[in-house]
Design a protein around this motif. Structure first.
Motif, PDB file in Angstrom:
ATOM      1  N   GLU A 219       1.120   4.296   7.388  1.00 42.88           N
ATOM      2  CA  GLU A 219       1.850   3.025   7.407  1.00 42.88           C
ATOM      3  C   GLU A 219       1.948   2.452   8.812  1.00 42.88           C
TER       4      GLU A 219
ATOM      5  N   ASN B 271      -6.867   2.413  12.797  1.00 46.73           N
ATOM      6  CA  ASN B 271      -7.266   1.529  11.719  1.00 46.73           C
ATOM      7  C   ASN B 271      -8.737   1.170  11.924  1.00 46.73           C
TER       8      ASN B 271
ATOM      9  N   GLU C 293      -0.888   0.028   9.671  1.00 46.41           N
ATOM     10  CA  GLU C 293      -0.949  -1.219   8.918  1.00 46.41           C
ATOM     11  C   GLU C 293      -0.673  -2.378   9.875  1.00 46.41           C
ATOM     12  N   PRO C 294      -1.031  -3.617   9.498  1.00 45.51           N
ATOM     13  CA  PRO C 294      -1.592  -4.001   8.199  1.00 45.51           C
ATOM     14  C   PRO C 294      -3.119  -4.001   8.202  1.00 45.51           C
ATOM     15  N   TYR C 295      -3.671  -3.948   7.004  1.00 41.38           N
ATOM     16  CA  TYR C 295      -5.094  -4.179   6.792  1.00 41.38           C
ATOM     17  C   TYR C 295      -5.270  -5.601   6.254  1.00 41.38           C
TER      18      TYR C 295
ATOM     19  N   TYR D 144      -9.300   2.717   2.211  1.00 41.35           N
ATOM     20  CA  TYR D 144      -9.085   2.066   3.496  1.00 41.35           C
ATOM     21  C   TYR D 144      -9.710   2.908   4.613  1.00 41.35           C
TER      22      TYR D 144
ATOM     23  N   PRO E 121       0.801  -1.230   0.000  1.00 44.32           N
ATOM     24  CA  PRO E 121       0.000   0.000   0.000  1.00 44.32           C
ATOM     25  C   PRO E 121       0.831   1.277   0.000  1.00 44.32           C
TER      26      PRO E 121
END
Length: 359
Positions: free
Chosen positions: A222, A319, A225-227, A300, A209
């Motif tokens: 960043e 997130n 992350e992660p997704y 996202y 990404p």
């Protein structure tokens, strides 16, 4: 005319000389010894290195269907220039990035349609709870960060992300060092042996990404992350209801440099992790050849909170899928001064007590 071949010492880069008594190349500076065939193999590996070859196909995103953008509006921030997209039922009164008022600038049109979207799994209540947990136990935190009014200003934003897939073929050459130590009754000895370590292999990268918004800090995006892309679905405008969507201002082509940095860095880490059994090692050369490079366009989910303290802006992000929360915190300088003064006083008291016991 005969060709004179010179070898440099892998240890200190000095000019090597052939020592007939040991039938090896020897460095007159550090006294390292090398057999000729090993030096040839090492030099050949360095000479045969190719330049990095990294190219991409960036046909990401698609065209909007007729009527699909009907009811989608754009709000423009006069302060940071951000353009926020939402449906007609969602009011955007403040910019999610700088917290300044935004104004309606018209109906949405023109941009590429996202290929995928990861829907929000965590709501605003979860984001508030995560922020409160992030602030717990922070004695040096300014009171403004504990104010419930700031917590209410958390905004759910879909951040534009370019996702890069690629196959990577890499070749790396390292110089490894092994050290042996021993001693006798008179001296201590150190023997250093140097090795040319070569690694070749292939790595498959998927969904690397790179965020497509200059308003969203790369480091912040960043860091959450992660997704889990397994939960991504084909984009539908219905997912925007109740949320904001940042309009991308960095194209897929402009994101390639960052994608290359991430892929190259990860490739080097993967290959370096296979070099074991040496006291130390360092990379001498290497190249990466990228093929089948393609990009996708996705949105996202991110919860964002901006606030200001002493003229500095602080941004927190969560997130919206996994709940991972990050953000830098300021320090209340007056509270910090009192805290450090207390620590200093305690240390002085301890030292005085020790002195008293000694005397």
């Amino acid at each position: 005319m005969s060709e004179i071949i010179e070898y440099k010492c892998p240890a200190c880069a000095g000019k090597l000389e052939f020592d007939s008594s040991i039938q090896k190349m020897k460095c007159p500076f550090c006294e390292s010894e090398f057999d000729v065939e090993s030096l040839k193999d090492h030099d050949n590996a360095l000479e045969n290195q190719k330049e990095d070859d990294i190219t991409w196909e960036t046909n990401a995103g698609g065209e909007w269907n007729e009527g699909e953008t009907a009811g989608m509006k754009i709000y423009t921030c006069k302060s940071c220039g951000g353009e926020i997209i939402t449906d007609s039922t969602t009011a955007a009164s403040k910019c999610p990035y700088c917290d300044n008022p935004v104004v309606m600038s018209g109906s949405f049109s023109g941009d590429l349609k996202p290929d995928y979207i990861i829907p929000f799994k965590h709501d605003k209540a979860a984001a508030k709870a995560a922020l409160n947990k992030h602030l717990e136990g922070r004695k040096l935190l300014p009171k403004v960060f504990k104010d419930q009014n700031h917590i209410d200003e958390i905004k759910g934003v879909y951040v534009p992300v370019w996702l890069f897939d690629a196959d990577v073929e890499a070749n790396m050459v390292y110089k490894g060092e092994k050290i042996r130590r021993w001693s006798d009754n008179n001296f201590s000895y150190i023997e250093r042996n140097y090795y040319s370590v070569q690694r070749d292999g292939n790595v498959r990268f998927e969904l690397v990404p790179v965020d497509g918004s200059t308003k969203m800090q790369d480091e912040l995006m960043e860091s959450i992350e992660p997704y889990n892309f397994n939960e991504a679905v084909d984009f539908q405008t219905a997912f925007l209801s109740g949320y904001l969507a940042d309009r991308y201002d960095v194209s897929a082509e402009e994101s390639i440099e960052r994608a290359n940095e991430r892929i190259k860095s990860t490739t080097e880490q993967i290959f370096a992790s296979t070099v074991n059994g040496y006291e130390s090692f360092k990379k001498e050369s290497g190249n990466i050849i990228l093929s089948n490079g393609k990009a996708k366009y996705a949105l996202y989910p991110v919860w964002i909170l901006n606030t200001t303290w002493n003229g500095n802006k602080y941004t927190f992000a969560m997130n919206g899928q996994t709940g991972k929360f990050v953000g830098d915190l300021p320090v209340d300088t007056s509270a910090a001064a009192k805290w450090f003064a207390g620590i200093a006083a305690a240390v002085t008291a301890i030292c005085f007590g020790l002195s008293f016991l000694i005397f």
